[in-house]
Structures are given as C-alpha cells and as structure tokens.
Scaffold this motif. Structure first.
Motif: not given
Length: 378
Positions: A183-184, A265-275, A326-329, A353-358
């Motif tokens: 995740c990090y 699934v984590l890739v999507f919020p990572c890309l969103g935050l990076a963008y 949510w990823f670690v949980n 789903l929460v990760l996708v929402a982020f």
C-alpha cells in the motif's frame, strides 16, 4: 500515441526513484522468508476427545483422530480452561449410541467445542465427519454388514486422501505484511511516477504549445490515462509475480487470491490521488517531499506498518478517512479467513467498494481543479 510514448520516456528517466519503494517491499519480503527457514509444514492440532459411547466404532474414531492430531489427556472439568488458554483448539464429544447410529444408517451428530474462528479446528471437524460418514456408508452398503470390516474399509479409503500442507500462522503473517507494505509502495511509486510526468507536461510553455498542436486535449488525456493505467498494471504484475515466486504455496491458502484482487482495486485510488497531487504541484522538486510525507502519513494511519489492532480509537477514527485504512482492513479480514462464505466475503468486498469511491472522489476533485487552472492558460 505521442503522449503515451512520452509518458514512459519520462518514467524511464526516473525509474530508480519510481520503483525504489517497490524494491524495498521485495527486499523486506525476501529477508523475512530467509529468516523463517522451512515455513510451510504440516500443522497438527492439539485436541481432546470425550468418548461417551466406548464402543468399537468410537475407539476406532479416536485412533483415527490420533493419527492426524495430538490428543491431549485432559479432565473433562478442565476442558473449558484448556480451550480458553488455547492449550487445545478442539474438543470432540462422541455421543452415547454412536455405533448404534452407524449400524442404523442414521445421521451422526458429533458434539464439539472449539477455539472461535480456528482454521485448525475446522480441519479437525472435517476429519471426524469424514471418518464417521465413511464407516456408516461401508456398513450400510456391505453385503454382510460388519462393524469391523466397515472400519477397516473406511481406514483404507481415507488413507488414499492426499495430505496437503497448511500454511503456518507465521507464513500467513509474512504474506499479510507484504501486501500491507505494498500500500505504501504503490502510493509512493504512482504519486512520484505520475507526478514527474504531469509536472513536465503542465509547464505553462508546454501547455500553450499543446493548445495549438494537432492533437486534441481529449486525445492527450486519453493517452495520459492509458499510460497511467499501464504503469499501474506493471506495478501490480510485478508485485503478483514476486508474491507467487517468493511465497509459493503460501499463496494457495484459503482466500489468498483476494489479496491480489484487493491490491488491484487499490491501484484506482492510488492513481486518483497521484493525479490530484500532480495537478496541484508545479515544481518537480516538490514531488519527492510531498509524496514522502503524504505516503508515510497514509501508511501509519492506515496500519501498513503498525497493525490496526494496536492503534488508538482516535487514530482509527481519523484513518477511516484514508484509503489505506480500508485496504489494510481488507487484508486483515483475508488473513482471518477459514472459509469462503457470503458472510465472510461481504465485508471484504464492501471495503473494496470504499476504495473505488475514494478513487472517484480523487479524480473528480482533480478534474474540477484542472478545469479551473485551464482558464489561466493563455
């Protein structure tokens, strides 16, 4: 595909910085595996048996269980205490009339007590049911029924079963820690990688030149999004390949493939935050500082380095506003899986789903921010 090619040309120039945290995750995992030695061994559960039937069939069941588990001699009055302190994980009560039920071809209900959510207890329970049902079947369908022959035939059949190696708790913890650390790694790699590309392309002189170029703004964004998606897929693929190469049989434990789905699934919020971050930063020098501070904060709050069970309630409340929590949980819930049912899988997919929402929120904010910035470009 000029923008797409440019994306990976910039990534290639900064490949060491981009992949550094992923390399660190791999290095830590190799170190843990080497120090653990031969980790994947057959685990024998400690159990107790209370035989209230004292028949030939019940004695055969006890002998069968003894070949596959370690039977402890514990007084019936001390069983509750032994389970509480986990000196044993399972207690089998063979009811009175057990052999008579086999001869009558009646359904056999074996009473039990066990440590809650114990994978070993689940396996032991299957042993007891398999033996009882196999003996009953042989007795019921034999031409000349004999309990001795039924027991002998059942033991022969059950010896043909393939013994599988279970993953010890230590090994499962290594796999869980590896994915938590990713995740990090993913946040750092994607923020840095997308950041250096976006900062380069968002320079005022470059943007002005792009405005009058034959490539439309839509095509540029599509190619940029495609490059970011491929970059995320490369990180994901390398992480999966490493997991199966290093952990081997550990990745075949119950629900282990869910770690991979959760990581994808984590890739999507990572890309969103990076963008979002890349859209706000103007200088390349600032990317390293922002990514380090932000990623470390997300990692500590989400439980990537310190288990969530050790975090205070106030920290956990704050961390729920981060995707890392949510990823670690989800990883924690996958670690605890002993069976794949709707009840056990629903919380994991809800976290996804929460990760996708982020990710949706991050991209939406970034698009709004970019629309405002675009007005300042002459």
């Amino acid at each position: 595909m000029q923008v797409f090619k440019l994306f990976f040309q910039i990534i290639n120039k900064n490949k060491i910085s981009v992949f550094m945290t992923l390399i660190i995750a791999f290095a830590f995992s190799i170190m843990f595996v080497k120090t653990s030695g031969d980790s994947f061994t057959i685990q024998r559960a400690n159990i107790a048996i209370v035989d209230n039937d004292n028949s030939e069939a019940s004695k055969a069941l006890t002998e069968y269980m003894g070949e596959r588990t370690d039977i402890k001699d514990i007084d019936e009055a001390d069983i509750e205490e032994a389970i509480f302190y986990q000196d044993i994980v399972y207690v089998l009560y063979i009811p009175e009339g057990y052999e008579d039920a086999i001869k009558a071809n009646e359904e056999i209900v074996l009473e039990k007590k066990q440590v809650p959510d114990s994978a070993s207890a689940y396996v032991v329970d299957n042993y007891a049911d398999a033996f009882s049902n196999t003996v009953r079947s042989h007795y019921a369908y034999a031409a000349t029924p004999s309990i001795e022959d039924a027991i002998k035939d059942a033991n022969t059949d059950l010896k043909l079963e393939v013994t599988s190696e279970s993953v010890s708790g230590e090994d499962k913890e290594q796999i869980q820690y590896y994915f938590n650390f990713l995740c990090y790694s993913f946040f750092c790699s994607l923020i840095w990688g997308l950041g250096v590309v976006m900062v380069s392309m968002n320079r005022v002189d470059i943007k002005r030149r792009n405005v009058v170029s034959p490539v439309s703004n839509l095509k540029m964004n599509v190619q940029l999004a495609l490059g970011a998606g491929v970059f995320g897929a490369v990180l994901f693929g390398l992480s999966c390949l490493f997991a199966y190469t290093v952990f081997g049989d550990g990745m075949t434990a119950t629900g282990s493939y869910l770690y991979l789905i959760n990581l994808a699934v984590l890739v999507f919020p990572c890309l969103g935050l990076a963008y979002l971050i890349a859209s706000a930063i103007k200088k390349p020098e600032a990317i390293n500082g922002v990514s380090n501070i932000l990623c470390l904060a997300l990692a500590f709050l989400g439980g990537c380095f310190v288990p969530q069970s050790m975090l205070s309630d106030s920290v956990l409340t704050i961390s729920k506003f981060t995707p890392s929590y949510w990823f670690v949980n989800s990883n924690d819930k996958i670690f605890e899986l002993t069976s794949l049912t709707e009840k056990t899988l629903t919380p994991i997919f809800q976290n996804m789903l929460v990760l996708v929402a982020f990710g949706v929120v991050f991209f939406a904010v970034a698009f709004i921010f970019n629309r405002i910035k675009r007005k300042n470009v002459i």
